[in-house]
Write a protein that holds these residues in place. Sequence first.
Motif, PDB file in Angstrom:
ATOM      1  N   ALA A 187       1.017 -22.946 -11.502  1.00  0.00           N
ATOM      2  CA  ALA A 187       1.181 -23.903 -12.593  1.00  0.00           C
ATOM      3  C   ALA A 187       0.709 -23.251 -13.882  1.00  0.00           C
ATOM      4  CB  ALA A 187       0.374 -25.155 -12.303  1.00  0.00           C
ATOM      5  N   ILE A 188       1.287 -23.667 -14.969  1.00  0.00           N
ATOM      6  CA  ILE A 188       0.860 -23.167 -16.268  1.00  0.00           C
ATOM      7  C   ILE A 188       0.590 -24.359 -17.160  1.00  0.00           C
ATOM      8  CG2 ILE A 188       3.218 -22.896 -17.120  1.00  0.00           C
ATOM      9  CD1 ILE A 188       2.164 -20.506 -18.760  1.00  0.00           C
ATOM     10  N   SER A 189      -0.463 -24.256 -17.922  1.00  0.00           N
ATOM     11  CA  SER A 189      -0.771 -25.300 -18.883  1.00  0.00           C
ATOM     12  C   SER A 189      -1.052 -24.643 -20.218  1.00  0.00           C
ATOM     13  CB  SER A 189      -1.974 -26.123 -18.409  1.00  0.00           C
ATOM     14  OG  SER A 189      -3.103 -25.284 -18.282  1.00  0.00           O
ATOM     15  N   ARG A 190      -1.117 -25.433 -21.246  1.00  0.00           N
ATOM     16  CA  ARG A 190      -1.347 -24.887 -22.582  1.00  0.00           C
ATOM     17  C   ARG A 190      -2.654 -24.109 -22.589  1.00  0.00           C
ATOM     18  NH1 ARG A 190      -0.363 -28.748 -27.448  1.00  0.00           N
ATOM     19  NH2 ARG A 190      -0.667 -26.738 -28.388  1.00  0.00           N
ATOM     20  N   GLY A 191      -2.623 -22.969 -23.211  1.00  0.00           N
ATOM     21  CA  GLY A 191      -3.807 -22.143 -23.340  1.00  0.00           C
ATOM     22  C   GLY A 191      -3.994 -21.140 -22.221  1.00  0.00           C
ATOM     23  N   GLN A 192      -3.171 -21.168 -21.218  1.00  0.00           N
ATOM     24  CA  GLN A 192      -3.282 -20.232 -20.097  1.00  0.00           C
ATOM     25  C   GLN A 192      -2.206 -19.171 -20.187  1.00  0.00           C
ATOM     26  OE1 GLN A 192      -2.927 -22.724 -16.597  1.00  0.00           O
ATOM     27  NE2 GLN A 192      -4.893 -21.927 -15.918  1.00  0.00           N
ATOM     28  N   ALA A 193      -2.530 -18.001 -19.662  1.00  0.00           N
ATOM     29  CA  ALA A 193      -1.536 -16.949 -19.528  1.00  0.00           C
ATOM     30  C   ALA A 193      -1.030 -16.976 -18.092  1.00  0.00           C
ATOM     31  CB  ALA A 193      -2.146 -15.595 -19.850  1.00  0.00           C
ATOM     32  N   LEU A 194       0.258 -16.871 -17.932  1.00  0.00           N
ATOM     33  CA  LEU A 194       0.883 -16.892 -16.611  1.00  0.00           C
ATOM     34  C   LEU A 194       1.366 -15.486 -16.279  1.00  0.00           C
ATOM     35  CD1 LEU A 194       2.148 -18.440 -14.183  1.00  0.00           C
ATOM     36  CD2 LEU A 194       4.198 -18.685 -15.592  1.00  0.00           C
ATOM     37  N   PRO A 195       0.831 -14.875 -15.202  1.00  0.00           N
ATOM     38  CA  PRO A 195       1.339 -13.556 -14.816  1.00  0.00           C
ATOM     39  C   PRO A 195       2.602 -13.695 -13.962  1.00  0.00           C
ATOM     40  CG  PRO A 195      -0.491 -14.150 -13.408  1.00  0.00           C
ATOM     41  CD  PRO A 195      -0.318 -15.278 -14.395  1.00  0.00           C
ATOM     42  N   ILE A 196       3.582 -12.881 -14.252  1.00  0.00           N
ATOM     43  CA  ILE A 196       4.803 -12.784 -13.456  1.00  0.00           C
ATOM     44  C   ILE A 196       4.818 -11.357 -12.913  1.00  0.00           C
ATOM     45  CG2 ILE A 196       7.324 -12.887 -13.475  1.00  0.00           C
ATOM     46  CD1 ILE A 196       5.983 -15.590 -14.034  1.00  0.00           C
ATOM     47  N   PHE A 197       4.779 -11.223 -11.585  1.00  0.00           N
ATOM     48  CA  PHE A 197       4.659  -9.905 -10.966  1.00  0.00           C
ATOM     49  C   PHE A 197       6.020  -9.367 -10.534  1.00  0.00           C
ATOM     50  CE2 PHE A 197       0.532 -11.954 -10.295  1.00  0.00           C
ATOM     51  CZ  PHE A 197      -0.267 -11.032 -10.943  1.00  0.00           C
ATOM     52  N   ALA A 203       8.807 -16.090  -8.977  1.00  0.00           N
ATOM     53  CA  ALA A 203       8.751 -15.860 -10.425  1.00  0.00           C
ATOM     54  C   ALA A 203       9.689 -16.822 -11.154  1.00  0.00           C
ATOM     55  CB  ALA A 203       9.123 -14.416 -10.742  1.00  0.00           C
ATOM     56  N   GLN A 204      10.876 -17.039 -10.608  1.00  0.00           N
ATOM     57  CA  GLN A 204      11.813 -17.965 -11.242  1.00  0.00           C
ATOM     58  C   GLN A 204      11.260 -19.392 -11.248  1.00  0.00           C
ATOM     59  OE1 GLN A 204      15.831 -17.600  -9.755  1.00  0.00           O
ATOM     60  NE2 GLN A 204      15.745 -15.369  -9.841  1.00  0.00           N
ATOM     61  N   GLY A 205      10.586 -19.790 -10.158  1.00  0.00           N
ATOM     62  CA  GLY A 205       9.983 -21.119 -10.111  1.00  0.00           C
ATOM     63  C   GLY A 205       8.893 -21.280 -11.159  1.00  0.00           C
ATOM     64  N   ALA A 206       8.040 -20.268 -11.276  1.00  0.00           N
ATOM     65  CA  ALA A 206       6.964 -20.317 -12.267  1.00  0.00           C
ATOM     66  C   ALA A 206       7.530 -20.342 -13.681  1.00  0.00           C
ATOM     67  CB  ALA A 206       6.037 -19.117 -12.084  1.00  0.00           C
ATOM     68  N   LEU A 207       8.559 -19.541 -13.920  1.00  0.00           N
ATOM     69  CA  LEU A 207       9.152 -19.511 -15.255  1.00  0.00           C
ATOM     70  C   LEU A 207       9.899 -20.795 -15.585  1.00  0.00           C
ATOM     71  CD1 LEU A 207      10.345 -15.811 -15.393  1.00  0.00           C
ATOM     72  CD2 LEU A 207       8.509 -16.882 -16.715  1.00  0.00           C
ATOM     73  N   SER A 208      10.497 -21.427 -14.590  1.00  0.00           N
ATOM     74  CA  SER A 208      11.147 -22.724 -14.826  1.00  0.00           C
ATOM     75  C   SER A 208      10.109 -23.758 -15.256  1.00  0.00           C
ATOM     76  CB  SER A 208      11.881 -23.197 -13.569  1.00  0.00           C
ATOM     77  OG  SER A 208      12.980 -22.368 -13.307  1.00  0.00           O
ATOM     78  N   ALA A 209       8.946 -23.758 -14.588  1.00  0.00           N
ATOM     79  CA  ALA A 209       7.870 -24.682 -14.962  1.00  0.00           C
ATOM     80  C   ALA A 209       7.363 -24.367 -16.363  1.00  0.00           C
ATOM     81  CB  ALA A 209       6.729 -24.600 -13.946  1.00  0.00           C
ATOM     82  N   ALA A 210       7.249 -23.084 -16.689  1.00  0.00           N
ATOM     83  CA  ALA A 210       6.805 -22.696 -18.033  1.00  0.00           C
ATOM     84  C   ALA A 210       7.825 -23.118 -19.081  1.00  0.00           C
ATOM     85  CB  ALA A 210       6.576 -21.189 -18.091  1.00  0.00           C
ATOM     86  N   ALA A 211       9.103 -22.989 -18.766  1.00  0.00           N
ATOM     87  CA  ALA A 211      10.140 -23.413 -19.706  1.00  0.00           C
ATOM     88  C   ALA A 211      10.070 -24.919 -19.930  1.00  0.00           C
ATOM     89  CB  ALA A 211      11.521 -23.007 -19.187  1.00  0.00           C
ATOM     90  N   ASP A 212       9.841 -25.688 -18.861  1.00  0.00           N
ATOM     91  CA  ASP A 212       9.708 -27.143 -19.002  1.00  0.00           C
ATOM     92  C   ASP A 212       8.527 -27.485 -19.907  1.00  0.00           C
ATOM     93  OD1 ASP A 212      11.898 -27.498 -17.365  1.00  0.00           O
ATOM     94  OD2 ASP A 212      10.708 -27.948 -15.570  1.00  0.00           O
ATOM     95  N   PHE A 247      15.303 -15.320 -19.379  1.00  0.00           N
ATOM     96  CA  PHE A 247      15.264 -16.423 -18.409  1.00  0.00           C
ATOM     97  C   PHE A 247      14.832 -17.713 -19.110  1.00  0.00           C
ATOM     98  CE2 PHE A 247      13.490 -19.158 -15.176  1.00  0.00           C
ATOM     99  CZ  PHE A 247      14.371 -19.027 -14.122  1.00  0.00           C
ATOM    100  N   LEU A 248      13.810 -17.633 -19.949  1.00  0.00           N
ATOM    101  CA  LEU A 248      13.342 -18.818 -20.682  1.00  0.00           C
ATOM    102  C   LEU A 248      14.433 -19.355 -21.608  1.00  0.00           C
ATOM    103  CD1 LEU A 248       9.730 -17.638 -21.571  1.00  0.00           C
ATOM    104  CD2 LEU A 248      10.378 -19.322 -19.829  1.00  0.00           C
ATOM    105  N   ILE A 249      15.152 -18.453 -22.248  1.00  0.00           N
ATOM    106  CA  ILE A 249      16.246 -18.864 -23.143  1.00  0.00           C
ATOM    107  C   ILE A 249      17.339 -19.555 -22.332  1.00  0.00           C
ATOM    108  CG2 ILE A 249      18.087 -17.988 -24.634  1.00  0.00           C
ATOM    109  CD1 ILE A 249      15.995 -15.774 -25.476  1.00  0.00           C
ATOM    110  N   GLU A 250      17.669 -19.010 -21.161  1.00  0.00           N
ATOM    111  CA  GLU A 250      18.669 -19.645 -20.290  1.00  0.00           C
ATOM    112  C   GLU A 250      18.236 -21.048 -19.876  1.00  0.00           C
ATOM    113  OE1 GLU A 250      19.397 -17.107 -16.941  1.00  0.00           O
ATOM    114  OE2 GLU A 250      20.004 -15.436 -18.221  1.00  0.00           O
ATOM    115  N   LYS A 251      16.918 -21.278 -19.776  1.00  0.00           N
ATOM    116  CA  LYS A 251      16.390 -22.588 -19.380  1.00  0.00           C
ATOM    117  C   LYS A 251      16.230 -23.527 -20.565  1.00  0.00           C
ATOM    118  CE  LYS A 251      16.071 -21.957 -15.005  1.00  0.00           C
ATOM    119  NZ  LYS A 251      16.870 -22.730 -14.084  1.00  0.00           N
ATOM    120  N   GLY A 252      16.676 -23.115 -21.749  1.00  0.00           N
ATOM    121  CA  GLY A 252      16.696 -24.020 -22.897  1.00  0.00           C
ATOM    122  C   GLY A 252      15.594 -23.835 -23.921  1.00  0.00           C
ATOM    123  N   VAL A 253      14.789 -22.811 -23.786  1.00  0.00           N
ATOM    124  CA  VAL A 253      13.757 -22.545 -24.795  1.00  0.00           C
ATOM    125  C   VAL A 253      14.412 -21.753 -25.927  1.00  0.00           C
ATOM    126  CG1 VAL A 253      11.542 -21.442 -25.263  1.00  0.00           C
ATOM    127  CG2 VAL A 253      11.961 -22.507 -23.026  1.00  0.00           C
TER     128      VAL A 253
END
Length: 156
Positions: free
Chosen positions: A45-55, A67-76, A115-121
Amino acid sequence: MIAHPFKYLLGAGLLALAACADQPAPVTAPPAPPPAAAPAPAAPAISRGQALPIFFEPWSANLDEPAQGALSAAADLAKQHPNVPILVTGYADPEGPRGANYALSRLRARRVADFLIEKGVPARRIRTMYRGPQLDAGVESRRVMLTVDQPQRHSR
């Protein structure tokens, strides 16, 4: 003529089978069922103020399923906070040519940003950086760090 070693192994195996043919088969318990496949690790999970590592795997910029699941949550999360910038920083391990590792860290950061851009960011909210090879080898250095609310600092 020299006989091939395989012929000796085959002959020894046939002799062993013939010796066992006269003996009754031992009674054994039925084989245990194969273990269930381990579920894929949950996306962190990612919340404001945290860094999310993608390995990443060595010499790869492919985004696996976790990684795609984590990035989808980050995009949301990013879409819920439309005024917060996003920083994507790529890294690589020290193995191999230094220039190739800089290119790989840049490619990893770009893949995450795309990936983030594809998810609407919106692309204007995403800042990418790459740091190249890190001193520590291993999975910790083969990563992209995504920070959802890293403000851009302006020098005075």
